[in-house]
Structures are given as structure tokens and as C-alpha cells.
Design a protein around this motif. Structure first.
Motif, PDB file in Angstrom:
ATOM      1  N   THR A   1       0.828  -1.202   0.000  1.00 14.57           N
ATOM      2  CA  THR A   1       0.000   0.000   0.000  1.00 14.57           C
ATOM      3  C   THR A   1       0.864   1.254   0.000  1.00 14.57           C
ATOM      4  O   THR A   1       1.931   1.285   0.610  1.00 14.57           O
TER       5      THR A   1
ATOM      6  N   SER B   1      -3.405   0.700  -3.456  1.00 15.60           N
ATOM      7  CA  SER B   1      -3.155  -0.526  -2.706  1.00 15.60           C
ATOM      8  C   SER B   1      -3.539  -1.780  -3.472  1.00 15.60           C
ATOM      9  O   SER B   1      -4.553  -1.817  -4.161  1.00 15.60           O
TER      10      SER B   1
ATOM     11  N   TRP C   1      -5.205  -1.949   4.184  1.00 14.86           N
ATOM     12  CA  TRP C   1      -5.005  -0.663   4.844  1.00 14.86           C
ATOM     13  C   TRP C   1      -6.263  -0.295   5.598  1.00 14.86           C
ATOM     14  O   TRP C   1      -7.336  -0.819   5.351  1.00 14.86           O
TER      15      TRP C   1
END
Length: 220
Positions: A198, A211, A215
Motif C-alpha cells: 500500500t 493498494s 489498509w
């Protein structure tokens, strides 16, 4: 500056595509300066890890080893002893600054001491690619759990962006989402926990998460 804030570097095709969009041309046509300074402030880093970064070794394939047209070294601890007319031109001629991990408070200290922090607002076309502490230094705070430099007065960093970053999500037993949640409650600003797949892209204040991994955003 244009910021690409990562945990583990340019680790996948999505992050690389975002980087080349920021650069406005392929990596192979760009001049890079690598900044190893944060490593000297962290007890797990040293001459061997710095050499691997500078030499674009296997552990640095996602940063200095991406295939740049050229890679130079900018050691911030030396800059205060060098005429700014020399080193400022080196920075201005670079397309990208590759800023490795280590201790973010140590890196912050030397960015200010060297004059690089003051120079950043005059570099609108330069791309900053941070890894771990190289990303966290741009935030307002890193949280006490990430401070390893004994001389740090607190956990404050540059505050170029208005959010904090918890890196290496799920990469270590102490970097789980539960740990990130407790950390976020302590830092008191909006925050992101990001894994090695990410990145957070920031251009003119606009924030975008890029990403292929995991996350989480936390509100203040």
C-alpha cells in the motif's frame, strides 16, 4: 512536492504506475537521489543495511533498485558542512528523492538541520518516495512506540501532511490492526495503517490510497 508515502517501497504494479504518473515518464528515464539518513538513528540499521540501499541490493529492489537512469546518495548529516550552492543544485537536478526507513525523528532532525526541510516547498515537480520512516517524517506525529532515537525530545515530525502513518501492518507480531487502533487513539490526528502493498499518494493536498493489499483509515 509530490509525495508517494509507502511502508515497503514500490512493491507492486499499482504503486509503480502511480509513481510513473507522478514522474510523468518511466523510472528508467529519471534521476534519483537516495537518502539513507534515517537508518543511522535506528538500532536495527547500520553500515551493512546502508550499503545494501546504496548498492541497490536485493532488499532495496523496491526503492533504489527499481531501474533508475541514475542513483546518487544524499547524506543529510553531511550537508550542514557543505556550501548550499553545491548541494541544493544536486537536489534540484533530481527527479525523485528516495527516502529510506529507520527512525523518523532522527531523519526529521537532520532534514531541519541540513536545510532540506526548508527547501522542500520550492520543489513542486520533485517526487518524494518514502519507505516507513521516510514516509512517517512527513506526518505531524509518529507515536511514541516508533521513536527509537534516544535524543528525540518527542514524537513530532515535519507535519507536511495532516495525517499519521502506521507502517508494516501485519508484517510483524507487534504491528497488527489491534496495535494500530491503539496507536491511532494516542496520536490524536487522522491516521492510516498500511501494509507493504500500500502507498498513500499526496498531490496538492489531495490524498489517494493506492493498494493491492490491506489498509485502514482512522479518524481523529
Amino acid at each position: 512536492m509530490k509525495l508517494l508515502l509507502t511502508s515497503g517501497g514500490v512493491t507492486n504494479a499499482s504503486i509503480r504506475s502511480s509513481l510513473e504518473t507522478l514522474l510523468d515518464r518511466p523510472v528508467a528515464q529519471c534521476r534519483a537521489l537516495v537518502i539513507p539518513t534515517a537508518q543511522w538513528g535506528h538500532p536495527m540499521c547500520g553500515p551493512t543495511s546502508v550499503q545494501g540501499l546504496v548498492a541497490a541490493g536485493d532488499r532495496s529492489k523496491h526503492l533504489s533498485g527499481l531501474g533508475w537512469a541514475s542513483v546518487g546518495v544524499l547524506e543529510l548529516t553531511a550537508l550542514s558542512t557543505i556550501d548550499p550552492q553545491r548541494w541544493v543544485s544536486w537536489v534540484r537536478e533530481a527527479d525523485v528523492l528516495l527516502v529510506d526507513g529507520g527512525d523518523a525523528t532522527y531523519l526529521c532532525h537532520w532534514m531541519r538541520e541540513s536545510g532540506l526541510a526548508a527547501l522542500l516547498p520550492s520543489l513542486p515537480d520533485t517526487v518524494w518516495v518514502g519507505v516507513s520512516a521516510g514516509s512517517m517524517v512527513m506526518t505531524p506525529r509518529i507515536g511514541n512506540r516508533f521513536v527509537e532515537w534516544p535524543s528525540a525530545s518527542d514524537d513530532r515530525t515535519l507535519g507536511v501532511v495532516d495525517f499519521a502513518i502506521f507502517p508494516h501492518l501485519d508484517a510483524f507480531p507487534t504491528n497488527t490492526l489491534a496495535h494500530a487502533e491503539r496507536w491511532a487513539a494516542e496520536v490524536g490526528v487522522p491516521a492510516y495503517a498500511i501494509d507493504e502493498e500500500t502507498a498513500i499518494r499526496v498531490v496538492d493536498g489531495a490524498v489517494e490510497v493506492v493498494s493491492e493489499g490491506t489498509w485502514q483509515r482512522f479518524e481523529a
